[in-house]
Design a protein around this motif. Structure first.
Motif, PDB file in Angstrom:
ATOM      1  N   TYR A 230       0.807  -1.224   0.000  1.00 14.81           N
ATOM      2  CA  TYR A 230       0.000   0.000   0.000  1.00 14.81           C
ATOM      3  C   TYR A 230       0.840   1.273   0.000  1.00 14.81           C
ATOM      4  O   TYR A 230       0.297   2.374  -0.057  1.00 14.81           O
ATOM      5  CB  TYR A 230      -0.943   0.008   1.204  1.00 14.81           C
ATOM      6  CG  TYR A 230      -2.079  -0.990   1.109  1.00 14.81           C
ATOM      7  CD1 TYR A 230      -2.566  -1.406  -0.133  1.00 14.81           C
ATOM      8  CD2 TYR A 230      -2.675  -1.508   2.252  1.00 14.81           C
ATOM      9  CE1 TYR A 230      -3.599  -2.319  -0.231  1.00 14.81           C
ATOM     10  CE2 TYR A 230      -3.730  -2.420   2.165  1.00 14.81           C
ATOM     11  CZ  TYR A 230      -4.184  -2.823   0.928  1.00 14.81           C
ATOM     12  OH  TYR A 230      -5.214  -3.715   0.825  1.00 14.81           O
ATOM     13  N   SER A 239      -7.543  -0.361  -3.474  1.00 12.74           N
ATOM     14  CA  SER A 239      -7.976  -1.109  -2.288  1.00 12.74           C
ATOM     15  C   SER A 239      -9.295  -0.587  -1.718  1.00 12.74           C
ATOM     16  O   SER A 239      -9.673   0.571  -1.920  1.00 12.74           O
ATOM     17  CB  SER A 239      -6.905  -1.039  -1.197  1.00 12.74           C
ATOM     18  OG  SER A 239      -6.857   0.260  -0.644  1.00 12.74           O
ATOM     19  N   VAL A 240      -9.968  -1.458  -1.001  1.00 16.09           N
ATOM     20  CA  VAL A 240     -11.203  -1.088  -0.293  1.00 16.09           C
ATOM     21  C   VAL A 240     -10.891  -0.074   0.809  1.00 16.09           C
ATOM     22  O   VAL A 240     -11.701   0.822   1.096  1.00 16.09           O
ATOM     23  CB  VAL A 240     -11.865  -2.350   0.308  1.00 16.09           C
ATOM     24  CG1 VAL A 240     -13.083  -1.970   1.127  1.00 16.09           C
ATOM     25  CG2 VAL A 240     -12.262  -3.318  -0.797  1.00 16.09           C
ATOM     26  N   LEU A 241      -9.707  -0.201   1.417  1.00 15.83           N
ATOM     27  CA  LEU A 241      -9.328   0.697   2.506  1.00 15.83           C
ATOM     28  C   LEU A 241      -9.251   2.140   2.034  1.00 15.83           C
ATOM     29  O   LEU A 241      -9.625   3.066   2.756  1.00 15.83           O
ATOM     30  CB  LEU A 241      -7.983   0.271   3.109  1.00 15.83           C
ATOM     31  CG  LEU A 241      -7.912  -1.116   3.738  1.00 15.83           C
ATOM     32  CD1 LEU A 241      -6.551  -1.342   4.382  1.00 15.83           C
ATOM     33  CD2 LEU A 241      -9.010  -1.310   4.766  1.00 15.83           C
ATOM     34  N   HIS A 242      -8.757   2.336   0.817  1.00 14.23           N
ATOM     35  CA  HIS A 242      -8.672   3.705   0.273  1.00 14.23           C
ATOM     36  C   HIS A 242     -10.067   4.330   0.172  1.00 14.23           C
ATOM     37  O   HIS A 242     -10.265   5.506   0.520  1.00 14.23           O
ATOM     38  CB  HIS A 242      -8.008   3.683  -1.105  1.00 14.23           C
ATOM     39  CG  HIS A 242      -8.084   4.993  -1.817  1.00 14.23           C
ATOM     40  ND1 HIS A 242      -8.968   5.231  -2.853  1.00 14.23           N
ATOM     41  CD2 HIS A 242      -7.401   6.157  -1.627  1.00 14.23           C
ATOM     42  CE1 HIS A 242      -8.829   6.479  -3.274  1.00 14.23           C
ATOM     43  NE2 HIS A 242      -7.888   7.051  -2.556  1.00 14.23           N
ATOM     44  N   LYS A 243     -11.023   3.548  -0.299  1.00 16.95           N
ATOM     45  CA  LYS A 243     -12.393   4.057  -0.408  1.00 16.95           C
ATOM     46  C   LYS A 243     -12.953   4.419   0.968  1.00 16.95           C
ATOM     47  O   LYS A 243     -13.643   5.438   1.122  1.00 16.95           O
ATOM     48  CB  LYS A 243     -13.286   3.006  -1.080  1.00 16.95           C
ATOM     49  CG  LYS A 243     -12.926   2.743  -2.534  1.00 16.95           C
ATOM     50  CD  LYS A 243     -13.785   1.647  -3.129  1.00 16.95           C
ATOM     51  CE  LYS A 243     -13.357   1.350  -4.569  1.00 16.95           C
ATOM     52  NZ  LYS A 243     -14.133   0.213  -5.150  1.00 16.95           N
ATOM     53  N   GLU A 244     -12.623   3.599   1.974  1.00 24.53           N
ATOM     54  CA  GLU A 244     -13.120   3.871   3.318  1.00 24.53           C
ATOM     55  C   GLU A 244     -12.478   5.141   3.889  1.00 24.53           C
ATOM     56  O   GLU A 244     -13.157   5.958   4.516  1.00 24.53           O
ATOM     57  CB  GLU A 244     -12.846   2.684   4.238  1.00 24.53           C
ATOM     58  CG  GLU A 244     -13.493   2.851   5.604  1.00 24.53           C
ATOM     59  CD  GLU A 244     -13.296   1.651   6.518  1.00 24.53           C
ATOM     60  OE1 GLU A 244     -13.688   1.753   7.697  1.00 24.53           O
ATOM     61  OE2 GLU A 244     -12.740   0.625   6.065  1.00 24.53           O
ATOM     62  N   GLN A 247     -14.098   8.164   2.377  1.00 24.00           N
ATOM     63  CA  GLN A 247     -15.426   8.403   2.944  1.00 24.00           C
ATOM     64  C   GLN A 247     -15.331   9.014   4.339  1.00 24.00           C
ATOM     65  O   GLN A 247     -16.074   9.951   4.676  1.00 24.00           O
ATOM     66  CB  GLN A 247     -16.215   7.090   2.998  1.00 24.00           C
ATOM     67  CG  GLN A 247     -17.656   7.263   3.473  1.00 24.00           C
ATOM     68  CD  GLN A 247     -18.446   8.197   2.573  1.00 24.00           C
ATOM     69  OE1 GLN A 247     -18.533   7.976   1.363  1.00 24.00           O
ATOM     70  NE2 GLN A 247     -19.034   9.240   3.149  1.00 24.00           N
TER      71      GLN A 247
END
Length: 512
Positions: A230, A239-244, A247
């Motif tokens: 990362y 990654s999903v973490l980036h989207k979180e 947000q």
């Protein structure tokens, strides 16, 4: 004929693959050539085994929960100056106060330090911004934290400390409770009223939701930091973490936009003099009002985004570090009842009526309480590490800090180094008597960072902590919860240092 076509096709394919391999090799060679001096200086510094790109193997595979104990062990077993690779970033770790003094005063940049850089991607602020931006913003914000303005907040500190006491009273006799959440709510509410002149009750979602956002944001950033994959922006953004993270940052911005909107409605109202106990500090109310943080920031030539980011991070960092320190003091006092009683005796000598709200003059007399706070931050600094970019190769005391590396300072270890702190595991507030302070190098104590880029809110933080702790400790005794000795407290790294098992203490009301 078919054979020739096939042969030609194979030849073109092979040439393409070989060209691709050669190009990759060339890029690797260029990459290492550019970093050749870093690798050279790294080779002459002691430190654990490292691999290209991956970095120090033990660090790369430690994970977030194990990283603090691992670094603790490395710092204790390595010399005072050593090196560690985290991904492709070289850190020169130093615990020598004289070196620290020069490094933090001469180098201000944090641009190439991974964890700071990850935060800067989402939330630029005084803490992480480029030096050119930091200088302008720091100069703008400094007037909001002068001593006269901070003095005017005394009544607000006490007001929310009394609200906090209501929560403590509800937990009397109920066994141990983790006080951090209650204290954090207090420090955040205090910031909203002091720096923005807004009643936190007016916020639709409330500050408890904001605290949860901060905690999750910090956890995700540290998770990214300890996952080498990362570190590469391309993989991080997939990654999903980036989207979180995106947000969460948007939600935090929405919360602060709400605050700014409420502030604008009362922009021209004066500081509430009923909240300020010391009448003498209200003589120049209009001037104080204009210099109060958010009022002052909105008068400067900043973009709406810059105002939003600086305000968001001020409330994030200011509320959390203050809450962590207050909670740490309560944790320590539960372990050392004799020190708690000495604080109470000082309070009794200041207050004829122990239930009276503290004034500015009262707070200024709390010398022993201040020393206890400082000694607690020696043991449990909110920021256990500091870092700076090394922008030009520097030699200090026969050790070279190469350009392109970063200086990493283990604050918690500097605070316990026996040469400067005799019997370092003894909790002794008298280390901070003036004559004792004179015996130590200036950079041997770093809870608010150090040098030109130190914490802008250090005076605010100390004043608010003294007011809140005085209000608590005159009414309650703090009893042991989880911990029976200070050595039992384990720290985890979540952007800041936190007690692994929380801040659990028992609360008992004092008799009249």
């Amino acid at each position: 004929m078919d054979y020739l076509k096939k042969s030609s096709s194979i030849s073109v394919s092979t040439i393409f693959k070989l060209s691709l391999i050669l190009l990759c090799l060339l890029l690797v060679v260029v990459y290492f050539w550019k970093k050749r001096w870093l690798y050279y200086y790294s080779s002459i510094l002691p430190g654990p085994f490292s691999l290209p790109f991956l970095g120090t193997v033990r660090v790369a595979f430690a994970g977030q929960k194990n990283i603090f104990p691992l670094f603790e062990n490395l710092v204790k077993t390595c010399p005072l100056v050593w090196r560690v690779w985290i991904g492709n970033q070289l850190y020169v770790v130093t615990s020598r106060p004289n070196d620290i003094d020069k490094l933090l005063n001469n180098f201000l940049s944090k641009e190439n330090i991974l964890l700071y850089d990850f935060n800067e991607e989402n939330l630029s602020s005084l803490f992480t911004s480029r030096v050119s931006v930091w200088k302008i913003h720091r100069k703008m914000i400094n007037p909001s934290f002068n001593q006269q303005i901070i003095n005017s907040f005394t009544g607000i500190f006490v007001k929310y400390a009394n609200v906090l006491n209501e929560g403590f009273e509800q937990n009397c006799g109920k066994g141990s409770v983790d006080v951090l959440t209650m204290v954090w709510r207090c420090t955040l509410d205090t910031l909203f009223e002091t720096l923005a002149n807004v009643d936190p009750k007016l916020l639709r979602k409330g500050n408890d939701k904001f605290v949860c956002m901060i905690l999750r944001y910090e956890r995700l950033l540290t998770e990214r930091f300890f996952n080498v994959i990362y570190h590469f922006t391309f993989f991080w953004k997939l990654s999903v973490l980036h989207k979180e993270v995106t947000q969460i940052v948007n939600d935090m911005f929405d919360h602060i936009k709400q605050l700014i909107d409420l502030h604008m409605k009362t922009k021209f109202s004066s500081i509430d003099s009923s909240s300020v106990i010391d009448a003498e500090v209200c003589n120049n109310n209009d001037n104080l009002k204009e210099k109060a943080f958010l009022n002052h920031l909105l008068t400067k030539e900043l973009t709406a985004k810059e105002v939003l980011e600086e305000t968001t991070f001020m409330f994030m960092a200011g509320s959390e570090t203050t809450a962590l320190t207050i909670s740490s003091v309560l944790l320590v006092l539960s372990i050392y009842p004799e020190i708690q009683e000495t604080i109470y005796e000082e309070q009794c000598s200041i207050f004829a009526d122990i239930d009276k709200d503290a004034t500015l003059d009262d707070i200024n007399q709390m010398n022993y309480l201040e020393r206890v706070i400082k000694e607690t931050m020696r043991f449990l600094p909110p920021a256990p590490y500091l870092a700076r970019d090394i922008e030009e190769t520097t030699e200090l005391n026969s050790h070279v800090y190469p350009a392109g590396s970063a200086a990493l300072i283990p604050v918690w270890y500097v605070h316990k180094y026996p040469e400067f702190w005799p019997n370092p595991l003894k909790f002794d507030p008298d280390r901070f008597l003036p004559e004792e302070i004179e015996k130590r190098p200036r950079a041997a104590y770093l809870p608010f960072s150090y040098g030109y880029r130190n914490c802008i809110g250090l005076k605010y933080g100390m004043m608010s902590m003294k007011a809140i702790l005085s209000t608590i400790l005159r009414r309650f005794k703090i009893k042991p919860g989880k911990y029976k000795s200070i050595e039992e407290i384990e720290v985890e790294f979540h952007f800041v240092g936190k007690s692994k098992d929380g801040y659990k203490v028992a609360v008992e009301k004092r008799g009249n």
